[in-house]
Motif scaffolding. Structure first.
Motif, PDB file in Angstrom:
ATOM      1  N   LEU A 307      74.569  28.749  17.867  1.00 15.75           N
ATOM      2  CA  LEU A 307      75.477  28.940  16.742  1.00 15.75           C
ATOM      3  C   LEU A 307      75.419  30.389  16.284  1.00 15.75           C
ATOM      4  O   LEU A 307      74.376  30.868  15.846  1.00 15.75           O
ATOM      5  CB  LEU A 307      75.085  28.016  15.583  1.00 15.75           C
ATOM      6  N   CYS A 308      76.519  31.078  16.414  1.00 11.88           N
ATOM      7  CA  CYS A 308      76.605  32.479  15.986  1.00 11.88           C
ATOM      8  C   CYS A 308      77.788  32.596  15.047  1.00 11.88           C
ATOM      9  O   CYS A 308      78.764  33.288  15.328  1.00 11.88           O
ATOM     10  CB  CYS A 308      76.795  33.398  17.189  1.00 11.88           C
ATOM     11  N   ALA A 309      77.709  31.850  13.958  1.00 14.73           N
ATOM     12  CA  ALA A 309      78.874  31.695  13.086  1.00 14.73           C
ATOM     13  C   ALA A 309      78.976  32.790  12.043  1.00 14.73           C
ATOM     14  O   ALA A 309      79.890  32.789  11.235  1.00 14.73           O
ATOM     15  CB  ALA A 309      78.829  30.332  12.403  1.00 14.73           C
ATOM     16  N   GLY A 310      78.014  33.732  12.065  1.00 14.49           N
ATOM     17  CA  GLY A 310      78.126  34.855  11.146  1.00 14.49           C
ATOM     18  C   GLY A 310      77.805  34.489   9.720  1.00 14.49           C
ATOM     19  O   GLY A 310      77.021  33.567   9.460  1.00 14.49           O
ATOM     20  N   SER A 311      78.415  35.219   8.806  1.00 12.50           N
ATOM     21  CA  SER A 311      78.128  34.992   7.396  1.00 12.50           C
ATOM     22  C   SER A 311      79.385  35.252   6.587  1.00 12.50           C
ATOM     23  O   SER A 311      80.350  35.824   7.083  1.00 12.50           O
ATOM     24  CB  SER A 311      76.993  35.906   6.935  1.00 12.50           C
ATOM     25  N   LEU A 312      79.355  34.775   5.363  1.00 10.19           N
ATOM     26  CA  LEU A 312      80.509  34.906   4.475  1.00 10.19           C
ATOM     27  C   LEU A 312      80.079  35.666   3.234  1.00 10.19           C
ATOM     28  O   LEU A 312      79.010  35.405   2.664  1.00 10.19           O
ATOM     29  CB  LEU A 312      81.032  33.521   4.083  1.00 10.19           C
ATOM     30  N   GLU A 313      80.945  36.579   2.821  1.00  9.08           N
ATOM     31  CA  GLU A 313      80.590  37.392   1.664  1.00  9.08           C
ATOM     32  C   GLU A 313      80.808  36.617   0.369  1.00  9.08           C
ATOM     33  O   GLU A 313      81.733  35.819   0.258  1.00  9.08           O
ATOM     34  CB  GLU A 313      81.432  38.669   1.655  1.00  9.08           C
ATOM     35  N   ARG A 314      79.932  36.891  -0.589  1.00  7.19           N
ATOM     36  CA  ARG A 314      80.029  36.216  -1.883  1.00  7.19           C
ATOM     37  C   ARG A 314      80.748  37.109  -2.891  1.00  7.19           C
ATOM     38  O   ARG A 314      80.469  38.302  -2.972  1.00  7.19           O
ATOM     39  CB  ARG A 314      78.629  35.914  -2.427  1.00  7.19           C
ATOM     40  N   PRO A 315      81.615  36.517  -3.673  1.00  9.18           N
ATOM     41  CA  PRO A 315      82.207  37.279  -4.772  1.00  9.18           C
ATOM     42  C   PRO A 315      81.157  37.532  -5.851  1.00  9.18           C
ATOM     43  O   PRO A 315      80.089  36.929  -5.836  1.00  9.18           O
ATOM     44  CB  PRO A 315      83.293  36.343  -5.317  1.00  9.18           C
ATOM     45  N   LEU A 316      81.474  38.411  -6.769  1.00  6.74           N
ATOM     46  CA  LEU A 316      80.656  38.574  -7.965  1.00  6.74           C
ATOM     47  C   LEU A 316      81.349  37.853  -9.109  1.00  6.74           C
ATOM     48  O   LEU A 316      82.572  37.761  -9.158  1.00  6.74           O
ATOM     49  CB  LEU A 316      80.487  40.060  -8.276  1.00  6.74           C
ATOM     50  N   VAL A 317      80.525  37.332 -10.010  1.00  6.65           N
ATOM     51  CA  VAL A 317      81.058  36.518 -11.101  1.00  6.65           C
ATOM     52  C   VAL A 317      81.102  37.363 -12.369  1.00  6.65           C
ATOM     53  O   VAL A 317      80.068  37.662 -12.958  1.00  6.65           O
ATOM     54  CB  VAL A 317      80.172  35.263 -11.295  1.00  6.65           C
ATOM     55  N   PHE A 318      82.297  37.806 -12.719  1.00 14.06           N
ATOM     56  CA  PHE A 318      82.462  38.598 -13.939  1.00 14.06           C
ATOM     57  C   PHE A 318      83.814  38.239 -14.557  1.00 14.06           C
ATOM     58  O   PHE A 318      84.622  37.554 -13.924  1.00 14.06           O
ATOM     59  CB  PHE A 318      82.361  40.102 -13.642  1.00 14.06           C
ATOM     60  N   GLY A 319      84.046  38.674 -15.749  1.00 12.71           N
ATOM     61  CA  GLY A 319      85.240  38.253 -16.480  1.00 12.71           C
ATOM     62  C   GLY A 319      86.523  38.666 -15.779  1.00 12.71           C
ATOM     63  O   GLY A 319      86.665  39.803 -15.328  1.00 12.71           O
ATOM     64  N   ASP A 320      87.444  37.724 -15.661  1.00  9.51           N
ATOM     65  CA  ASP A 320      88.740  37.972 -15.023  1.00  9.51           C
ATOM     66  C   ASP A 320      88.586  38.580 -13.625  1.00  9.51           C
ATOM     67  O   ASP A 320      89.263  39.543 -13.262  1.00  9.51           O
ATOM     68  CB  ASP A 320      89.606  38.875 -15.920  1.00  9.51           C
ATOM     69  N   SER A 515      71.838  49.333   6.608  1.00 10.70           N
ATOM     70  CA  SER A 515      70.934  48.677   5.670  1.00 10.70           C
ATOM     71  C   SER A 515      71.695  47.570   4.964  1.00 10.70           C
ATOM     72  O   SER A 515      72.896  47.675   4.738  1.00 10.70           O
ATOM     73  CB  SER A 515      70.420  49.695   4.646  1.00 10.70           C
ATOM     74  N   ALA A 516      70.988  46.507   4.655  1.00  6.41           N
ATOM     75  CA  ALA A 516      71.625  45.398   3.929  1.00  6.41           C
ATOM     76  C   ALA A 516      70.797  45.022   2.721  1.00  6.41           C
ATOM     77  O   ALA A 516      70.790  43.881   2.295  1.00  6.41           O
ATOM     78  CB  ALA A 516      71.815  44.210   4.856  1.00  6.41           C
ATOM     79  N   GLU A 517      70.102  46.002   2.176  1.00  4.72           N
ATOM     80  CA  GLU A 517      69.280  45.717   0.995  1.00  4.72           C
ATOM     81  C   GLU A 517      70.153  45.183  -0.135  1.00  4.72           C
ATOM     82  O   GLU A 517      71.288  45.626  -0.326  1.00  4.72           O
ATOM     83  CB  GLU A 517      68.558  46.987   0.532  1.00  4.72           C
ATOM     84  N   LEU A 518      69.581  44.277  -0.876  1.00  4.15           N
ATOM     85  CA  LEU A 518      70.390  43.585  -1.886  1.00  4.15           C
ATOM     86  C   LEU A 518      69.518  43.170  -3.052  1.00  4.15           C
ATOM     87  O   LEU A 518      68.344  42.865  -2.862  1.00  4.15           O
ATOM     88  CB  LEU A 518      71.032  42.366  -1.219  1.00  4.15           C
ATOM     89  N   GLN A 519      70.120  43.181  -4.230  1.00  2.00           N
ATOM     90  CA  GLN A 519      69.424  42.642  -5.398  1.00  2.00           C
ATOM     91  C   GLN A 519      70.397  41.671  -6.063  1.00  2.00           C
ATOM     92  O   GLN A 519      71.466  42.077  -6.500  1.00  2.00           O
ATOM     93  CB  GLN A 519      69.079  43.790  -6.348  1.00  2.00           C
ATOM     94  N   PRO A 520      70.035  40.388  -6.093  1.00  2.00           N
ATOM     95  CA  PRO A 520      71.021  39.397  -6.549  1.00  2.00           C
ATOM     96  C   PRO A 520      71.556  39.712  -7.944  1.00  2.00           C
ATOM     97  O   PRO A 520      70.823  40.156  -8.818  1.00  2.00           O
ATOM     98  CB  PRO A 520      70.235  38.086  -6.562  1.00  2.00           C
ATOM     99  N   LEU A 521      72.822  39.479  -8.092  1.00  2.00           N
ATOM    100  CA  LEU A 521      73.448  39.528  -9.414  1.00  2.00           C
ATOM    101  C   LEU A 521      74.335  38.292  -9.468  1.00  2.00           C
ATOM    102  O   LEU A 521      75.373  38.233  -8.817  1.00  2.00           O
ATOM    103  CB  LEU A 521      74.302  40.791  -9.570  1.00  2.00           C
ATOM    104  N   TRP A 522      73.893  37.273 -10.172  1.00  2.00           N
ATOM    105  CA  TRP A 522      74.629  36.010 -10.100  1.00  2.00           C
ATOM    106  C   TRP A 522      75.773  35.933 -11.093  1.00  2.00           C
ATOM    107  O   TRP A 522      76.697  35.179 -10.907  1.00  2.00           O
ATOM    108  CB  TRP A 522      73.676  34.822 -10.272  1.00  2.00           C
ATOM    109  N   ARG A 523      75.659  36.709 -12.174  1.00  5.98           N
ATOM    110  CA  ARG A 523      76.815  36.783 -13.060  1.00  5.98           C
ATOM    111  C   ARG A 523      76.656  37.995 -13.951  1.00  5.98           C
ATOM    112  O   ARG A 523      75.542  38.484 -14.181  1.00  5.98           O
ATOM    113  CB  ARG A 523      76.954  35.524 -13.924  1.00  5.98           C
TER     114      ARG A 523
END
Lengths: 1014, 93, 419
Positions: A307-320, A515-523
């Protein structure tokens, strides 16, 4: 409703307008990796003409033309644009095509552009720009998650009449065509050693590794081009552009003899032993090519799966965060690099990770102004600073977007920096990235739960994968290109090895750094406006909070209460954000919160392709009798009896209806002779020294005592004591019997005999096989039947009553040497025979019998007349053998042997089966002889209320009896045998019937059986 | 599911007809009503490994005993039912 | 125990307060040491039983113990159909009682479960099948249940987009129950849960029963992942897993567990008004208020505790769908799922005492569980409270198999996968 002719391709006439008058594509860039700029295509959206190129999707062509507003959301009818560039699209869904081919809810991001494409926006009225239901946005405070559970209850009668119609009208997305689908579908099965799912960098390496080892490979790619993210990024592989590397890899796979590449093919489900995939054969064309289906279902049976289905990008949750122009950062790169489309003129990029800096660079390279890079992280790498600076973008670290402007299109964004200062930017594009979620859907189709990784801020494939599956590439949670190439090669080689091939690991090419460094921001807290988590279903962060507040804290409760993740994008962009918010509100970790179950299909699959060719007349196979062609010539009307098509009756000119015909046919049998094809009855050839022993155990009555050359009627029970089937069995030799079954039970009785002989009594020396199809059998019934039979039997065979009495059988030759079997059995109650010949002679035999019988008044009869004759004789058939009756119920109780064991004997002794108040078989006739009876009417005594407590049974079968000149019937009536002569009612309220009927013996014609012995 | 028929080889489960529990045994004719009821109606119905009867309807018409985990659908073994029946019940005169 | 009454007034009031004033719909209860009644299984039937124990019998010292989340079983994975169009006298009064309870459910529990009586139509495809439906319709009418026999033209007026002209098995008519329909399935569980909770019932989630303690032939409590919980009486309402749980008390049941798949399409503007079952294959379909076509067919046919099915039945169901409604071809299956059914030996359920004192059984729901939810809870509560079967559930007894009184609507015999 469409006609078949529409299923063939139509030439799409080139529009009269010259190229120069084609609508402009103001957002088209000079360079594009994946579109053919020379090939222009015309299409319409909401009736407006646009142009694009081959290689475009509808979404890329709309963006190129400057169209931003594409759809409306489900609940609030908010204006929506294009969020993504792939199958995860929640917003840009349209009705594609028109007329009978209309496809509602088609994602513009995966719809390939073709000449003449027609698309219409949906879920809006009267138009996309002016949608009346948009008013819902302003009452949104009322329409929170689950509001409908708390109201619309008073008054009760208003739900169906008032509230629900309003809700239904407002709900729903696109419109079904309402016409029959004119296209064809097909299904196929393939086997291979290694199935590779996804043809991005990892999938290509996996396929290369497996192919080089000699394995048979099937490579499925959802997109119409191979390459995955390679098409979207400007990358280097092995000192050349990734696109060049891609071309070489594709060429090698194409040249490999054992590699099947399926483009436009989505693997949608992992089932036990087979993967399901849909190939969209003709969806990129105006109509499917000649002799090709629209789509094809593949059942892929592979030894190993990568399975090499890749990944899906996540939106960010902010007003409008849902305004048209807010787009996933990776999708922005796809539009710029692959499609050569600028999704805007002036962009702001908002991200929580290193990857998004590429977006800044690519936009700048394409000449799109980047106003700002808003990075949620307090600190960013020097590389990111450099990129921002080079692009002329203002870098705001530790900042958030807290507001957006614009109604039908984005006009600006407000950024609040770490110090709380607001920065106002004009922009028409907002590229956002919340990180990437591995596409783990297929990994959990067997129930494995994805595992949360805090380090990668993502759900990773479960430790317990479906059998034979390995995961490689970004789907593992390691998104870097170098890792994808390496893990793909490794997984492909290992899969081939496990499939039995000698393998070596292919060389892994070098790539440029990343680089794919990331720091979660959930909202984003404290912003203005609704912050959407699930765009299509309008589930906002506040709805998740409400669900939490109300106790819907389990992930499944969250999903079901708020509808998060239940839209047509199946939560591809919303699930992880929603879970993260629930975790935050619950003050628990995401790992503790868990995830909902991924179920097939991975992406929505048309009902048509899952059905394949099984529709209309081809829904199920049609079994034809050996005399079908002859019957057709006679003008027979046919009727479905299970899988068979049997002649129901043979109308003659001037006969008003079936009843007239059937009456004539039945009378002909009683008075002269009739012919009926009875080949559909099950025939089982049973041989071996223990054949009689087996029959004695499966039949309730005795068969060991049956003499050779004789036939006996038998009844068999199920092990629970109820009747299973009945029929005659002939003894052809001491160790050979031929059993007949009812048409309906031919298959199940055969299976039952195998069960008895192989499993219950394996020591019996007996073999059997169904010969239903091998023999054509024709009933020759009526007082003149002997004369007809005399005309075909070869000399020397004596069919006189003395030599061949009732219930005789013989193997003989007819018509000058044709081997045949003759049975003197009678369903009609007349002197009758059934003559069997090898099936290929059935048609000829029927014609010969008709010819011989002509001077005798021979008449073909169908199963209507057959039914009349048997009802007159009180023979039980399908309606009486309902599976709910005992042998005693249908008057066969005395056949049950007291001296031997047989299937069903023990359980037939149970109280409920021997109760004296069980309904038993009776005959009926209407008190008013002119009245017509109907099966299904219930028996009630004459002067009782019409209540279930007074229900005494029902009418099973009816017929108009030519012999008696009135309607007769059979029924099951409580204590029926004691009630001969009594008058009861046949109550039939669903047809407005309530008739008085007299209870009589079930045998109404020739009760002494003189005729059949004559 | 893929079932390896001992006579026909590996086939899709759609070729087979399912019957059920292969551990129940038809009682002696003189057995008690309770015994008969248990045979016809009562099942262990375990959530785990299950010994069960399948019929190769679209193949060789052999009844098979299939050992299968009903939680995962994993198949461990397939045997001709006749062989199983003969092995457990010596042929008597 | 928050006792907010749901109403349009409340909804409007909350709209002005940012929806911040809503209380949890139920308490997250910790198990007590001892209850009068423990219901094993927090699905629709268990929750309904708890509600009716409290509301009809005044028994409120009740716990519902659930191994997952409330409503995690088949109440949340079915095709949401309600109807009482049965044939046999053992079934009709029971399901009709259920339909009557559905009709007053929302006012009873103050929760909008969207009970929608849009009509259930069973299509027939031959004269014999029409007569069989007449028999059934007449039986229903004798029980005071609504039933209408429609001819082909009447069916065509209701559903013009079916295949009338090129069908392998032509539609000749149908049996319509106008009062049948559909219900928002999850809301049933939530509504009963909320109502029961407000009467003091403890709803205990994530609490798997691992044993049933029997002392001197009497059930005295359950062992759970959260310790022993004592009970005066124990009711099992855990269809799908009935055999496993009953085995903890040494019982074997006339039940096999099978997987039944169901499907929902992408959302569509409303075009399909009622519930229709296709008679020439096993297929049933309706359109939800949200717009998706909800449909299903046969069980996969083999014992299974995996909540997932396989492709052959997926294909079979879609084939029937296309045979009925060839316009379905361009609609897409959005989700499919599998539920584990108690398939009983005669296709009908069991609500009865067991040979173990104090242990009561509610099981064997086959395909019929969802529509039965209210009556099942009503009758099970009656049985537990009074130790005698409710009038309409008298036939659903456990010993009917031994005694020879099966309720076999299809006449398929003691073969669970044929029902």
């Amino acid at each position: 409703m469409s006609t078949a002719s529409e299923t063939f391709p139509r030439e799409i006439a080139a529009p009269a307008a010259a190229v120069s008058t084609r609508p402009a594509q103001p957002f088209r860039l000079a360079e594009a990796a994946g579109v053919d700029r020379k090939n222009l295509l015309d299409f319409t959206f909401d009736g407006q003409r646009y142009s694009g190129h081959s290689g475009d999707t509808l979404a890329s062509a709309l963006l190129a033309s400057g169209v931003r507003l594409v759809g409306r959301s489900f609940k609030y009818h908010r204006p929506r644009g294009i969020l993504s560039a792939g199958p995860e699209e929640p917003n840009a869904i349209v009705e594609l095509r028109d007329g009978a081919r209309r496809e509602p809810n088609t994602r513009a991001t995966v719809a390939e552009l073709f000449q003449g494409l027609t698309a219409t926006s949906q879920n809006r009225w009267p138009s996309l720009r002016f949608d009346v239901m948009g008013v819902n946005q302003f009452v949104a405070p009322i329409l929170a998650a689950g509001f409908y559970y708390k109201t619309f209850m008073w008054p009760a009668s208003f739900w169906e009449k008032v509230y629900e119609p309003l809700i239904r009208r407002a709900a729903g997305l696109g419109r079904a065509s309402g016409s029959h689908d004119p296209d064809h579908y097909e299904k196929t099965t393939t086997h291979c050693d290694v199935l590779v799912i996804g043809a991005g960098p990892a999938g290509l390496m996996a396929a290369l590794a497996a192919v080089r080892a000699g394995a048979r490979v099937v490579l499925c790619e959802e997109d119409f081009l191979l390459g995955g993210r390679l098409l979207s990024e400007r990358r280097m592989i092995g000192n050349r552009s990734a696109l060049e590397w891609l071309r070489e890899a594709e060429a090698e796979l194409r040249a490999a003899p054992e590699c099947r590449i399926l483009r436009r093919t989505s693997v949608f489900g992992v089932f036990d032993g087979a993967y399901g995939a849909v190939e969209r054969v003709g969806d990129h064309l105006p109509v499917p090519p000649m002799f090709q289906p629209r789509q094809r279902l593949w059942r892929i049976i592979a030894k190993r799966h990568v399975l090499c289905a890749g990944s899906l990008e996540r939106p960010l949750v902010f007003g409008d965060n849902d305004r048209p122009g807010v787009m996933l950062a990776g999708a922005v790169r796809t539009y710029v690099n692959r499609f050569g489309v600028a999704p805007g003129r002036r962009a702001v990029v908002f991200a929580n990770n290193d990857d998004a800096a590429r977006t800044v660079a690519d936009l700048a390279a394409a000449g799109v102004a980047v106003a700002a890079l808003v990075d949620a992280r307090a600190e960013v790498t020097p590389e990111i600073s450099r990129i921002a600076e080079a692009a002329g973008a203002k870098l705001l670290a530790g900042a958030r977007i807290t507001e957006t402007r614009g109604r039908l299109a984005l006009r600006g964004a407000v950024v609040t920096d770490a110090a709380g200062t607001r920065h106002n930017f004009d922009c028409d594009l907002l590229a956002m990235s919340g990180g990437w979620s591995p596409t783990v859907h297929l990994t959990s189709h067997h129930g494995g739960k994805p595992v949360w990784s805090e380090a990668k801020a993502a759900f990773l494939p479960p430790s317990h994968l479906p059998p034979g599956m390995a995961v490689a590439g970004a789907a593992t949670g390691d998104p870097l290109l170098a890792d994808c190439l390496a893990s793909g090669a490794q997984a492909g080689a290992e899969a081939a090895r496990l499939a039995g091939f000698q393998t070596s690991l292919p060389a892994i090419p070098e790539t440029d750094g990343e680089s794919a460094e990331l720091q979660p921001l959930w909202r984003v807290r404290g912003g203005k406006g609704k912050a959407f988590v699930d765009f299509q279903n309008d589930v906002a962060a506040s709805d998740v909070a409400l669900a939490q507040r109300e106790g819907f804290r389990a992930v499944e409760h969250l999903k079901r209460y708020t509808t998060l993740g239940m839209a047509t994008d199946q939560g591809k962009t919303s699930n992880v954000n929603g879970l993260a918010l629930m975790a935050e509100f619950n003050e628990r970790t995401i790992a503790q919160t868990g995830t909902t179950t991924f179920r097939p299909p991975y992406t929505p699959v048309s009902v048509g392709v899952l059905a394949g060719r099984h529709r209309g007349h081809e829904f199920r196979p049609t079994r034809l009798t050996p005399t079908h062609d002859w019957a057709t010539e006679q003008g027979a009307v046919f009727v479905e009896t299970g899988p068979w098509l049997r002649a129901q009756y043979f109308p003659r000119p001037g006969e008003a209806d079936w009843l007239v015909t059937a009456t004539r046919e039945a009378r002909a049998v009683r008075e002269a002779v009739g012919l009926c094809d009875v080949s559909t009855l099950g025939k089982i050839d049973i041989q071996g020294p223990d054949a009689a022993v087996l029959l004695d155990r499966v039949y309730a009555n005795n068969f060991a005592s049956l003499p050779i050359g004789r036939v006996r009627y038998g009844v068999m029970l199920r092990e629970d004591g109820f009747v299973m089937d009945d029929g005659t069995t002939a003894r052809l030799a001491g160790d050979r019997f031929l059993m007949t079954t009812t048409t309906a039970n031919a298959v199940s009785v055969s299976r039952h005999l195998d069960f008895c002989s192989q499993w219950l009594w394996p020591e019996l020396d007996v073999q059997m096989i169904s010969v239903t199809e091998q023999w054509a059998q024709i009933a020759v019934a009526g007082p003149r039947s002997r004369a007809v039979i005399e005309g075909v039997v070869d000399a020397g065979f004596d069919i006189s009553n003395a030599a061949f009495p009732y219930m005789s059988c013989a193997e003989l030759t007819i018509c000058g040497g044709l081997k045949a079997r003759l049975f003197r059995i009678s369903f009609s109650g007349e002197l009758a025979y059934e003559l069997a010949v090898p099936a290929r002679y059935g048609d000829a035999l029927m014609r010969r019998l008709m010819e011989i019988g002509k001077p005798l008044g021979v008449t073909p009869y169908g199963i209507e007349a057959l039914g009349v004759l048997r009802v007159e004789k009180g023979h039980p058939a399908g309606n009486e053998l309902s599976g709910q009756t005992t042998a005693a119920d249908i008057g066969l109780g005395r056949m049950m042997s007291k001296t031997k064991d047989f299937i069903g004997k023990a359980m037939a002794q149970r109280a409920g089966l021997t109760a004296t108040d069980r309904p038993v078989l009776v005959g009926i006739r209407p008190w008013d002889r002119a009245a017509r009876l109907r099966a299904g009417a219930h028996f009630l005594a004459r002067n009782v209320e019409n209540l279930a407590a007074n229900d005494e049974g029902y009418v099973t079968s009816v017929a108009y009896s030519p012999a008696l000149g009135h309607w007769i019937g059979l029924g099951l009536l409580q204590r029926g045998t004691e009630r001969l002569g009594e008058v009861v009612r046949a109550y039939d309220p669903v047809r407005g019937g309530d008739l008085e009927v007299e209870i009589v013996s079930p045998v109404l014609v020739d009760p002494t059986g003189d005729r059949l012995r004559g | 599911m893929r079932i390896i028929c001992p006579l026909c080889g590996e086939r899709g489960a759609e070729e087979f007809v399912y019957h059920g529990d292969a551990t129940v045994r038809r009682p002696h004719p003189d057995s008690s009503a309770e015994t008969w009821n248990a045979y016809v109606h009562l099942r262990d119905n375990p959530a785990g490994r299950h010994s069960e009867l399948w019929y190769h309807a679209a193949g060789c018409h052999a009844w098979l005993v299939v050992e299968r985990d009903v939680r995962t659908h994993e198949i461990f073994a397939v045997t001709l039912a006749q062989d199983v029946a003969l092995a457990r019940r010596p042929v008597t005169a | 125990m928050a006792k907010t009454r749901y109403s349009i007034v409340q909804v409007l009031a909350q709209a002005f307060r940012g929806q911040r004033g809503w209380a949890p719909v139920w308490r997250d209860a910790e198990p007590k040491a001892q209850y009068d009644v423990i219901i094993v299984g927090g699905g629709g039937h268990g929750l309904a039983t708890a509600w009716y124990l409290a509301s009809q019998h005044g028994i409120t010292n009740v716990a519902v113990v659930e191994k997952g989340y409330l409503g995690s079983g088949n109440v949340g994975r079915n095709t949401t159909i309600i109807r009482s169009n049965y044939l046999l006298p053992g079934n009709v009064p029971f399901y009709e009682h259920s339909l009557k309870l559905w009709e007053g459910l929302e006012q009873d529990i103050n929760y909008n479960a969207m009970v929608s009586q849009r009509g259930v139509l069973n299509l027939c495809h031959s004269d014999a099948q029409r007569d069989a439906y007449a028999r059934r319709g007449n039986a229903m009418r004798l029980h005071g249940v609504d039933a209408e026999l429609l001819d082909r033209d009447a069916v065509r007026r209701m559903y013009p987009f079916f295949d009338y002209d090129s069908a392998r098995f032509p539609i000749v008519g149908g049996l319509l129950q106008p009062r049948g329909g559909s219900v928002r399935h999850d809301a049933v569980a939530w509504g009963y849960a909320r109502a029961a909770d407000q009467r003091g019932v403890d709803l205990i989630q994530n609490c798997e029963v691992t044993g049933i303690r029997v002392e001197g032939g009497r059930a005295v409590g359950v062992e759970t992942g959260r310790g022993f919980i004592g009970a005066g009486k124990i009711g099992l309402a855990c269809a799908g897993n009935s055999s496993r749980v009953a085995a903890m008390a040494g019982l074997r049941l006339p039940i096999e567990s099978h997987v039944l798949q169901a499907f929902v399409s992408e959302g569509l503007k409303p075009f399909f008004d009622g519930v229709v079952t296709y008679g020439a294959g096993h297929f049933y379909v309706s359109q939800s208020d949200k717009g998706g076509l909800v449909f299903g067919g046969d069980i996969d046919g083999y014992n299974s505790y995996a909540q997932r099915g396989n492709l052959p039945v997926v294909e079979d169901v879609c084939e029937s769908g296309m045979a009925l409604m060839p316009g379905m071809g361009r609609l897409r299956v959005l989700r499919q799922w599998g539920g584990i059914m108690d398939m009983s030996m005669d296709g009908s359920p069991i609500i009865d005492r067991t040979p173990v004192d104090g242990l009561y059984l509610n099981a064997g729901w086959c395909y019929g569980g969802f529509k039965a939810t209210p009556a099942s809870g009503w009758c099970f509560a009656h049985l537990i409270a009074r130790d005698e079967p409710h009038e309409v559930a008298k036939a659903l007894r456990l010993d009917r198999f031994a005694q020879g009184y099966p309720i076999d609507e299809r006449g398929a015999g003691a073969q669970p996968n044929l029902h």
